[in-house]
Design a protein around this motif. Structure first.
Motif, PDB file in Angstrom:
ATOM      1  N   ASN A  90       0.824  -1.205   0.000  1.00  0.00           N
ATOM      2  CA  ASN A  90       0.000   0.000   0.000  1.00  0.00           C
ATOM      3  C   ASN A  90       0.863   1.263   0.000  1.00  0.00           C
ATOM      4  N   THR A  91       0.274   2.363  -0.440  1.00  0.00           N
ATOM      5  CA  THR A  91       0.999   3.632  -0.448  1.00  0.00           C
ATOM      6  C   THR A  91       1.305   4.136   0.957  1.00  0.00           C
ATOM      7  N   ASP A  92       0.550   3.680   1.966  1.00  0.00           N
ATOM      8  CA  ASP A  92       0.776   4.140   3.334  1.00  0.00           C
ATOM      9  C   ASP A  92       1.733   3.233   4.106  1.00  0.00           C
ATOM     10  N   VAL A  93       2.610   2.542   3.390  1.00  0.00           N
ATOM     11  CA  VAL A  93       3.582   1.627   4.000  1.00  0.00           C
ATOM     12  C   VAL A  93       5.003   2.104   3.701  1.00  0.00           C
ATOM     13  N   ARG A  94       5.807   2.222   4.761  1.00  0.00           N
ATOM     14  CA  ARG A  94       7.237   2.523   4.616  1.00  0.00           C
ATOM     15  C   ARG A  94       8.021   1.240   4.885  1.00  0.00           C
ATOM     16  N   VAL A  95       8.930   0.919   3.992  1.00  0.00           N
ATOM     17  CA  VAL A  95       9.648  -0.351   4.016  1.00  0.00           C
ATOM     18  C   VAL A  95      11.034  -0.169   4.624  1.00  0.00           C
ATOM     19  N   GLU A  96      11.414  -1.072   5.522  1.00  0.00           N
ATOM     20  CA  GLU A  96      12.784  -1.093   6.019  1.00  0.00           C
ATOM     21  C   GLU A  96      13.663  -1.886   5.064  1.00  0.00           C
ATOM     22  N   SER A  97      14.962  -1.670   5.148  1.00  0.00           N
ATOM     23  CA  SER A  97      15.899  -2.442   4.331  1.00  0.00           C
ATOM     24  C   SER A  97      15.835  -3.913   4.741  1.00  0.00           C
ATOM     25  N   GLY A  98      16.225  -4.774   3.840  1.00  0.00           N
ATOM     26  CA  GLY A  98      16.235  -6.206   4.138  1.00  0.00           C
ATOM     27  C   GLY A  98      14.882  -6.875   4.031  1.00  0.00           C
ATOM     28  N   LEU A  99      13.959  -6.265   3.305  1.00  0.00           N
ATOM     29  CA  LEU A  99      12.613  -6.840   3.192  1.00  0.00           C
ATOM     30  C   LEU A  99      12.578  -8.085   2.312  1.00  0.00           C
ATOM     31  N   VAL A 100      13.251  -8.056   1.184  1.00  0.00           N
ATOM     32  CA  VAL A 100      12.927  -8.974   0.092  1.00  0.00           C
ATOM     33  C   VAL A 100      13.396 -10.406   0.328  1.00  0.00           C
ATOM     34  N   ALA A 101      14.668 -10.602   0.599  1.00  0.00           N
ATOM     35  CA  ALA A 101      15.221 -11.960   0.670  1.00  0.00           C
ATOM     36  C   ALA A 101      14.558 -12.840   1.728  1.00  0.00           C
ATOM     37  N   PRO A 102      14.327 -12.350   2.976  1.00  0.00           N
ATOM     38  CA  PRO A 102      13.682 -13.215   3.968  1.00  0.00           C
ATOM     39  C   PRO A 102      12.279 -13.660   3.557  1.00  0.00           C
ATOM     40  N   VAL A 103      11.554 -12.792   2.864  1.00  0.00           N
ATOM     41  CA  VAL A 103      10.204 -13.139   2.413  1.00  0.00           C
ATOM     42  C   VAL A 103      10.256 -14.158   1.277  1.00  0.00           C
ATOM     43  N   LEU A 104      11.149 -13.924   0.321  1.00  0.00           N
ATOM     44  CA  LEU A 104      11.204 -14.782  -0.867  1.00  0.00           C
ATOM     45  C   LEU A 104      11.597 -16.216  -0.555  1.00  0.00           C
ATOM     46  N   ARG A 105      12.391 -16.422   0.482  1.00  0.00           N
ATOM     47  CA  ARG A 105      12.898 -17.771   0.744  1.00  0.00           C
ATOM     48  C   ARG A 105      11.776 -18.778   0.988  1.00  0.00           C
ATOM     49  N   HIS A 106      10.624 -18.304   1.463  1.00  0.00           N
ATOM     50  CA  HIS A 106       9.527 -19.219   1.778  1.00  0.00           C
ATOM     51  C   HIS A 106       8.880 -19.810   0.529  1.00  0.00           C
ATOM     52  N   PHE A 107       9.045 -19.171  -0.611  1.00  0.00           N
ATOM     53  CA  PHE A 107       8.388 -19.658  -1.814  1.00  0.00           C
ATOM     54  C   PHE A 107       9.101 -20.860  -2.429  1.00  0.00           C
ATOM     55  N   ALA A 108      10.215 -21.280  -1.830  1.00  0.00           N
ATOM     56  CA  ALA A 108      10.810 -22.563  -2.203  1.00  0.00           C
ATOM     57  C   ALA A 108       9.928 -23.721  -1.750  1.00  0.00           C
ATOM     58  N   ASP A 109       9.066 -23.467  -0.762  1.00  0.00           N
ATOM     59  CA  ASP A 109       8.096 -24.450  -0.275  1.00  0.00           C
ATOM     60  C   ASP A 109       6.826 -24.328  -1.123  1.00  0.00           C
ATOM     61  N   GLU A 110       6.488 -25.375  -1.837  1.00  0.00           N
ATOM     62  CA  GLU A 110       5.372 -25.309  -2.775  1.00  0.00           C
ATOM     63  C   GLU A 110       4.010 -25.188  -2.105  1.00  0.00           C
ATOM     64  N   SER A 111       3.936 -25.359  -0.784  1.00  0.00           N
ATOM     65  CA  SER A 111       2.663 -25.200  -0.092  1.00  0.00           C
ATOM     66  C   SER A 111       2.357 -23.753   0.270  1.00  0.00           C
ATOM     67  N   VAL A 112       3.345 -22.849   0.089  1.00  0.00           N
ATOM     68  CA  VAL A 112       3.191 -21.456   0.520  1.00  0.00           C
ATOM     69  C   VAL A 112       2.481 -20.637  -0.559  1.00  0.00           C
ATOM     70  N   PHE A 113       1.464 -19.906  -0.141  1.00  0.00           N
ATOM     71  CA  PHE A 113       0.731 -19.005  -1.027  1.00  0.00           C
ATOM     72  C   PHE A 113       1.108 -17.553  -0.787  1.00  0.00           C
ATOM     73  N   ALA A 114       1.200 -17.150   0.490  1.00  0.00           N
ATOM     74  CA  ALA A 114       1.413 -15.739   0.823  1.00  0.00           C
ATOM     75  C   ALA A 114       2.349 -15.624   2.017  1.00  0.00           C
ATOM     76  N   VAL A 115       3.142 -14.536   2.022  1.00  0.00           N
ATOM     77  CA  VAL A 115       4.069 -14.274   3.130  1.00  0.00           C
ATOM     78  C   VAL A 115       3.962 -12.809   3.522  1.00  0.00           C
ATOM     79  N   THR A 116       3.834 -12.560   4.823  1.00  0.00           N
ATOM     80  CA  THR A 116       3.853 -11.186   5.335  1.00  0.00           C
ATOM     81  C   THR A 116       5.040 -10.991   6.269  1.00  0.00           C
ATOM     82  N   PRO A 117       5.660  -9.804   6.237  1.00  0.00           N
ATOM     83  CA  PRO A 117       6.693  -9.451   7.206  1.00  0.00           C
ATOM     84  C   PRO A 117       6.039  -8.897   8.470  1.00  0.00           C
ATOM     85  N   ASN A 118       6.845  -8.383   9.396  1.00  0.00           N
ATOM     86  CA  ASN A 118       6.292  -7.540  10.455  1.00  0.00           C
ATOM     87  C   ASN A 118       5.644  -6.325   9.793  1.00  0.00           C
TER      88      ASN A 118
END
Length: 308
Positions: A90-118
């Motif tokens: 959303n436009t009202d979200v400010r992102v901290e550094s280091g967002l992408v890699a920790p989230v993406l790693r879960h998609f190696a599991d074929e059962s995962v549909f969605a991942v949210t950070p803090n």
């Protein structure tokens, strides 16, 4: 991972884009992978498109001529996305550094549909990244964690749409955000729950963080209108998605009970919401048929997995 798409819905969010979009750009540049940024403008009148063209020329801008609400706006962006994982931010979200890699790693599991950070909402004292499943008085409820809670990776009842990464193929297989909830509320809840019914999981990742100025884009809407939309969409969600017979029966009982007594405190919004949901019942039947035909997890099992 061949690349990542980022879809940002916008309506009159010029100031929010100016404040928060640089943090999104920085986080994905830092990741050092291939990505695309797509902003879908929902017929803004505040100069958002001019701002994007002048200050963020690398962003792909899709412009709607008619204001259509959150679901359709996001779906337009997801339809244009090119890569197998798509973030919705959303436009009202400010992102901290280091967002992408920790989230993406879960998609190696074929059962995962969605991942949210803090997803930290400081003014409300909440971490929307953690959503526990509850059920009471006939209705499913998401229990949002307090601001300082982290813990380990866990399964969520649903992924909050403020900042979430989706398996794009499965997002499209589900038909995207259901536009029955237009203009807003319950789209993300419904999408995650329909995924759960197929056995596709929603995951919380504690190693990435964003900050959410919650509901910044709808805070000026009158309280009664927002309340009516909330209850209407809550009815719709349960009519579409509940499949366990005892859950359905309790939902019907508590709905009828409240309808019988709400006149005592002049709860006009509740009656208006129920009427609004009834007028969409033919569409509800079609959506429910799709849920039932593809269901492999019960409501009770989903709650068991997400309540702790």
């Amino acid at each position: 991972m061949t690349g990542v798409s980022v879809v940002i819905p916008n309506y009159n969010g010029a100031q929010l884009l100016r404040e928060n979009l640089p943090s999104v750009v920085a986080a994905f540049r830092e990741w050092d992978g291939v990505y695309e940024l797509i902003v879908v403008d929902d017929a803004s009148t505040d100069g958002s498109c001019r701002l994007l063209r002048e200050e963020f020329p690398d962003v792909t801008l899709l412009v709607s001529t008619v204001n259509s609400g959150f679901s359709k706006t996001c779906n337009v962006g997801m339809a244009a996305a090119r890569y197998p994982v798509a973030f919705c931010i959303n436009t009202d979200v400010r992102v901290e550094s280091g967002l992408v890699a920790p989230v993406l790693r879960h998609f190696a599991d074929e059962s995962v549909f969605a991942v949210t950070p803090n997803i930290l909402v400081e003014r409300e004292g909440l971490n929307q990244g953690i959503v526990r499943g509850l059920y009471g008085k006939g209705f499913l409820k998401g229990s949002i964690a307090p601001l300082d809670e982290r813990g380990g990776v866990r399964e969520n009842l649903y992924s909050v749409g403020a900042c979430v990464a989706y398996d794009l193929c499965r997002f499209r297989a589900l038909g995207g955000y259901s536009e029955i909830y237009t203009p807003y509320l319950f789209e993300d809840v419904d999408l995650s729950y329909r995924a759960w019914k197929r056995g596709w999981r929603s995951i919380y990742e504690p190693g990435a963080t964003v900050h959410h100025y919650s509901s910044a884009t709808i805070s000026r809407v009158k309280k009664r209108i927002k309340r009516t939309i909330y209850f209407r969409n809550r009815f719709l969600f349960h009519w579409i998605n509940l499949t366990d017979p005892d859950f359905v029966a309790r939902n019907l009982f508590h709905t009828l009970l409240r309808l019988a007594v709400s006149f005592l405190w002049w709860d006009i919004a509740y009656y208006a919401a129920f009427g609004g949901a009834l007028r969409r019942f033919s569409e509800v039947r079609k959506l429910r048929s799709s849920v039932v035909s593809s269901c492999c997890l019960t409501d009770r099992e989903i709650l068991r997995r997400t309540e702790q």
